[in-house]
Enzyme design. Structure first.
Site, PDB file in Angstrom:
ATOM      1  N   LYS A   1     -14.480   8.540  -3.390  1.00  0.00           N
ATOM      2  CA  LYS A   1     -15.704   8.875  -2.643  1.00  0.00           C
ATOM      3  C   LYS A   1     -16.258  10.221  -3.110  1.00  0.00           C
ATOM      4  CE  LYS A   1     -13.695   6.167   0.978  1.00  0.00           C
ATOM      5  NZ  LYS A   1     -12.648   6.155   2.018  1.00  0.00           N
TER       6      LYS A   1
ATOM      7  N   THR B   1      -8.398   6.679  -1.895  1.00  0.00           N
ATOM      8  CA  THR B   1      -9.763   6.176  -2.020  1.00  0.00           C
ATOM      9  C   THR B   1     -10.752   7.307  -1.722  1.00  0.00           C
ATOM     10  OG1 THR B   1      -9.515   5.333   0.236  1.00  0.00           O
ATOM     11  CG2 THR B   1      -9.356   3.730  -1.562  1.00  0.00           C
TER      12      THR B   1
ATOM     13  N   LYS C   1      -7.971  14.055   4.789  1.00  0.00           N
ATOM     14  CA  LYS C   1      -7.136  12.848   4.730  1.00  0.00           C
ATOM     15  C   LYS C   1      -6.074  12.982   5.814  1.00  0.00           C
ATOM     16  CE  LYS C   1      -6.239  13.986   0.362  1.00  0.00           C
ATOM     17  NZ  LYS C   1      -6.283  12.852  -0.547  1.00  0.00           N
ATOM     18  N   ARG C   2      -5.312  11.897   6.064  1.00  0.00           N
ATOM     19  CA  ARG C   2      -4.207  12.014   7.002  1.00  0.00           C
ATOM     20  C   ARG C   2      -3.332  13.206   6.601  1.00  0.00           C
ATOM     21  NH1 ARG C   2      -0.477   7.781   6.555  1.00  0.00           N
ATOM     22  NH2 ARG C   2      -1.531   7.098   4.674  1.00  0.00           N
TER      23      ARG C   2
ATOM     24  N   LYS D   1       1.096  14.403   0.815  1.00  0.00           N
ATOM     25  CA  LYS D   1      -0.262  14.713   0.372  1.00  0.00           C
ATOM     26  C   LYS D   1      -0.433  16.212   0.085  1.00  0.00           C
ATOM     27  CE  LYS D   1      -2.240  10.783   2.930  1.00  0.00           C
ATOM     28  NZ  LYS D   1      -2.990   9.987   1.932  1.00  0.00           N
TER      29      LYS D   1
ATOM     30  N   HIS E   1       0.797  -1.236   0.000  1.00  0.00           N
ATOM     31  CA  HIS E   1       0.000   0.000   0.000  1.00  0.00           C
ATOM     32  C   HIS E   1       0.822   1.276   0.000  1.00  0.00           C
ATOM     33  CE1 HIS E   1      -3.955  -1.897   0.782  1.00  0.00           C
ATOM     34  NE2 HIS E   1      -3.214  -2.806   1.387  1.00  0.00           N
TER      35      HIS E   1
HETATM   36  C1  26V Z   1       2.707   2.266   8.072  1.00  0.00           C
HETATM   37  C2  26V Z   1       3.051   2.129   9.375  1.00  0.00           C
HETATM   38  C3  26V Z   1       4.470   2.171   9.684  1.00  0.00           C
HETATM   39  C4  26V Z   1       4.824   2.035  11.084  1.00  0.00           C
HETATM   40  C5  26V Z   1       3.807   1.564  12.048  1.00  0.00           C
HETATM   41  C6  26V Z   1       2.388   1.804  11.760  1.00  0.00           C
HETATM   42  C7  26V Z   1       2.064   1.923  10.345  1.00  0.00           C
HETATM   43  C8  26V Z   1       0.739   1.854   9.942  1.00  0.00           C
HETATM   44  C9  26V Z   1       0.418   1.985   8.616  1.00  0.00           C
HETATM   45  C10 26V Z   1       1.406   2.214   7.691  1.00  0.00           C
HETATM   46  C11 26V Z   1       1.158   2.313   6.255  1.00  0.00           C
HETATM   47  C12 26V Z   1      -0.006   3.018   5.847  1.00  0.00           C
HETATM   48  C13 26V Z   1      -0.165   2.735   4.414  1.00  0.00           C
HETATM   49  C14 26V Z   1      -1.441   3.258   3.887  1.00  0.00           C
HETATM   50  O1  26V Z   1      -2.380   3.577   4.599  1.00  0.00           O
HETATM   51  N1  26V Z   1      -1.481   3.339   2.594  1.00  0.00           N
HETATM   52  C15 26V Z   1      -2.654   3.840   1.905  1.00  0.00           C
HETATM   53  O2  26V Z   1      -3.396   2.721   1.460  1.00  0.00           O
HETATM   54  C16 26V Z   1      -4.558   3.110   0.790  1.00  0.00           C
HETATM   55  C17 26V Z   1      -5.325   1.854   0.475  1.00  0.00           C
HETATM   56  O3  26V Z   1      -4.632   1.084  -0.441  1.00  0.00           O
HETATM   57  C18 26V Z   1      -4.212   3.912  -0.442  1.00  0.00           C
HETATM   58  O4  26V Z   1      -5.395   4.332  -1.055  1.00  0.00           O
HETATM   59  C19 26V Z   1      -3.360   5.120  -0.074  1.00  0.00           C
HETATM   60  O5  26V Z   1      -2.921   5.775  -1.247  1.00  0.00           O
HETATM   61  C20 26V Z   1      -2.166   4.683   0.746  1.00  0.00           C
HETATM   62  O6  26V Z   1      -1.464   5.800   1.242  1.00  0.00           O
END
Ligand code: 26V
Length: 814
Positions: free
Chosen positions: A666, A662, A554-555, A560, A363
């Protein structure tokens, strides 16, 4: 496979409202222990949920029985995040009993809308990855596919965000405060999960892991109702318990705290959701969480397989396990351990079964989010898994050397162990090697996976990488969040689009119909009035529903580029003050989002948005031409309010960095136009809604890479753009921070000297596009026509389509 059943065909015995009301009263009395007079709103919510839940149970059991009887393959979605939000409206809507329940409650003088609003959000996720898992669960049930989601039942999910004097403050989320009437504890589904200890050989010289510490994983199930109520699947979240809840010897000796230390230690495993930032990467508790839920889930999956099918060797025919990012990647090693040490298979056979069973979804390509664990930590916590990873790696490296015998860099890049510096276990490489399918989440992202981070692994396993462009469920993200638009669409083209979103294309025929446009615009305005009211009530900001609602939610992350949007806001503010006589298009700039707690720059950007808002909103020189709102505590429920009210959707990441997005889907589905870069799924959205109905600007991913390679000079870009230079000068000199004029000195300095995300390079193109958008918005018929084309052509982005592709290409289910 068919999903054609609409709500009218649902075979749920309709009850007279009065009977249903009796049942709610019964639930209130006998399950909550209150009568009507004593009941508080939360009691009504719980009584309603319990009553609705009763209706779900028979279908739930039938779904499980059918899957069992037909010997169907099941899919297991392993995810550390499920951002499911509120469940009541979803369940009522998918069961087709919304009006019935509303009437029953109303006969009891209870307003469904009021109790719906007090249901807490199940915020068990950070953002897109977690919400995708929730949409997938809904689509799996709607498509009648037998599926289980596996994750962690965090006691404290995503933090609650408060904005104090413009700064983000994080507060614990207490979503379980009033209990959770949706869930079922399954005390019988409990497994031991071990940590530490040592590996010994038994009499037969087989490896045996003797953990130094064990905890119990106990299942808590939540039903997931599909559209039409046909199938109900299970979201199984694990709760950690201590084996010995209290050490009585210590307690009796007066050590009351020490007596509970083991319990606290065990329970801390499922206490908090880690925020998606680099500071949480590498923390031991996070690895413990990952192993805890992976092990419990795999033990449960193998137990079920043996119970139903008897032979562990048929696992890949009956189970597909999807790894949602690398967070559950330790499952690959755990599967090998269970097959070899518990089920006594040989290494080669175990590996074949493992690879045939797992699929891995990536992701993000951001280097800081690619998980790796210090080998020393990994070995201390999981000694047997470390051995197995070495054994797997030996085979992988052998294969790599065979392909490129003299290319040490190639072999080193493929290795499951990063040998540079402190040695680390690379979870993405483990997931890649251990899966038959590795997918990206949008076409560009998948292409970049092949060209960049996974280039070498892609050479070794050339057919593994494939694309599955993300999707969203049209039930939650159209039918439930935008009932007005849903009725309008239904009047025009019937309601088949809810099960077959591609049928939305029938709306294209209405795009230039003036009468339809008028109704479409009226729906949007109505939704904007609702949001406007919310802004007034919660923030005291007055907004004009006829202004353009320009939204970025968004985050908060530098890639972003909320900063690009804020800078353009400041530039626009300057221009309006300079040229008040011009024909400006009134705008409301709306921001929302959380910053990871240790991400200083992201928090500074939140403060900047709030500082800019305060100054602009108070300036009579701009009046209602420009308003800025930062809405606190962004979550799924807030998105459900904001998305239907947006005119313009901001999807402006540095090209190549947003895997898919995503939110972009929406908004467009709800008739907002997009201003965006050629990044993630924006590209595919453009391909479907058409160039004329989307506003694309800025550098492409290739141009970004080339510019970086040639040596990007942000100062030159800033100096070539008077409006940007002015905005930065204002911010840098404290115009928006009179109380602390140096607040943004470092931020501005970094833009001049590094600007990794190329805000300056894209600024002019962005600003020009915004001014073009102003013009189009003034022609409401033209704008609405474009908006209708967006809604009409977004059906492809239904998560039903995505799930069908996973089921056909990865899971071998259809
Ligand atoms: C990374 C980490 C790293 C350290 C510990 C906790 C943690 C938790 C999550 C993440 C990665 C987050 C990745 C993420 O949310 N990616 C998003 O995924 C969406 C669904 O596929 C996508 O639409 C977004 O573009 C993408 O940023």
């Amino acid at each position: 496979m068919s999903v054609s059943k609409g709500p009218l065909e649902i075979a749920l015995e309709a009850e007279a409202p009065i009977d249903l009301a009796d049942r709610i009263i019964d639930a209130l009395r006998y399950r909550i222990g209150k009568d009507r007079q004593a009941a508080r709103p939360h009691d009504w919510l719980a009584a309603t949920v319990l009553t609705v839940r009763d209706r779900v149970i028979d279908k739930w059991m039938a779904s499980t029985r059918n899957a069992h009887a037909s010997g169907a393959k099941r899919v297991y979605y392993l995810s550390l995040e499920f951002l499911i939000g509120r469940l009541l409206r979803d369940a009522l809507s998918n069961l087709g009993v919304m009006e019935e329940v509303r009437a029953a409650l109303s006969s009891l003088d209870v307003d469904l809308e009021i109790i719906r609003e007090i249901e807490p959000d199940a915020a068990l996720g950070n953002g897109g990855l977690g919400r995708l898992a929730a949409c997938f669960m809904e689509s799996l049930a709607s498509l009648d596919l037998p599926a289980y989601g596996y994750g962690i039942r965090y006691v404290n999910g995503m933090f609650r965000q408060r904005i104090d004097d413009g700064w983000q403050v994080e507060l614990p989320e207490t979503w379980l405060e009033y209990g959770n009437p949706w869930e079922f504890e399954r005390r019988e589904s409990a497994y031991h999960v071990g940590f530490g200890g040592e590996v010994i050989a038994d009499e037969a010289a087989l490896a045996k892991w003797v953990p130094g510490e064990q905890v119990i994983a106990m299942a808590v199930d939540t039903p997931v109702v599909g559209y039409g109520g046909k199938r109900v699947n299970t979201l199984r979240l694990w709760n950690a318990h201590a084996i010995d809840p209290i050490r009585l010897d210590a307690f009796n000796a007066g050590d009351h705290i020490g007596a509970l230390a083991g319990k606290n230690r065990a329970e801390s495993l499922t206490r908090v959701l880690y925020p998606a930032d680099s500071s949480s990467a590498g923390q031991e508790l996070r690895l413990r969480q990952e192993y805890f839920f992976s092990s419990a889930s795999l033990q449960d999956i193998l137990r079920r397989h043996i119970q139903y099918f008897g032979d562990i060797r048929t696992l890949p025919d009956k189970a597909a396990i999807q790894l949602n990012d690398t967070h559950p990647a330790v499952s690959v090693a755990e599967m090998m351990r269970l097959l070899i040490d518990v089920h006594n298979l040989g290494f080669e056979e175990a590996w074949k079964i493992t690879v045939a069973t797992f699929g891995y979804t990536n992701h993000t390509l951001l280097p800081e989010a690619l998980e790796s664990w210090p080998l020393a930590l990994f070995e201390r916590l999981l000694p047997r898994h470390t051995q197995l990873i070495y054994a797997i790696n030996a085979n992988v490296l052998k294969a790599a050397r065979k392909v490129r015998p003299d290319d040490d860099a190639f072999v080193a890049a493929i290795s499951l162990i990063d040998e540079r510096g402190d040695r680390r276990v690379r979870m993405a490489n483990l997931a890649f090697a251990g899966s038959h399918s590795v997918n990206g989440v949008a076409a560009l992202h998948t292409q970049l996976m092949k060209e960049t981070v996974f280039a070498d692994l892609n050479t070794l396993y050339p057919n593994r990488i494939n694309n599955k462009t993300n999707g969203i469920t049209p039930r939650r993200w159209l039918q439930q969040c935008n009932p007005r638009l849903t009725s309008l669409i239904r009047e025009a083209i019937g309601d088949s689009f809810l099960a077959r979103a591609e049928n939305l294309t029938d709306l294209d025929a209405f795009a230039s119909d003036a009468a339809f446009q008028e109704k479409f615009a009226a729906v949007k305005r109505h939704n904007k009035v609702d949001l406007s009211e919310y802004l007034r009530r919660t923030l005291g900001i007055k907004t004009d529903p006829d202004a353009m609602f320009d939204v970025q939610i968004k985050r908060i992350h530098e890639y972003k580029r909320q900063l690009l949007n804020i800078l353009e806001t400041v530039a626009l503010y300057n221009q309006i003050r300079l040229h008040p006589e011009r024909d400006w298009t009134p705008r409301v700039k709306i921001f929302a989002g959380k910053a990871a707690s240790s991400y200083h720059r992201a928090k500074q950007i939140i403060k900047l948005a709030n500082d800019v808002a305060r100054r602009i909103n108070a300036d009579p020189a701009v009046g209602s031409l420009l308003k800025v709102a930062f809405i606190p505590n962004y979550n799924v429920s807030l998105a459900e309010l904001i998305v239907p009210a947006a005119d313009l959707s901001e999807q402006i990441s540095t090209a190549g960095l947003e895997a898919s997005g995503t939110g972009n889907m929406k908004f467009a589905l709800n008739g907002a136009l997009t201003i965006g870069t050629l990044d993630g799924a924006n590209i595919e959205i453009r391909d479907r809604v058409g160039d004329d109905n989307i506003f694309i600007f800025g550098m492409t991913a290739d141009q970004v890479a080339a510019r970086r390679a040639e040596g990007y000079d942000p100062a030159a870009a800033i100096n070539a753009s008077p409006e940007l230079a002015q905005a930065l000068a204002n911010i840098g000199s404290g115009v928006f921070a009179p109380d602390d004029p140096a607040r943004y000195t470092d931020l501005v300095h970094d833009l001049f000297h590094s600007d990794w995300f190329m805000v300056a390079a894209d600024f002019d193109a962005y600003e020009r596009t915004q001014r073009r958008i102003d013009k189009v918005f003034q022609h409401s018929a033209i704008w609405t026509e474009k908006a209708v084309h967006n809604t009409a052509n977004m059906g492809w982005f239904s998560s039903d389509r995505t799930i069908q592709q996973y089921a056909a290409d990865i899971w071998g289910m259809i």
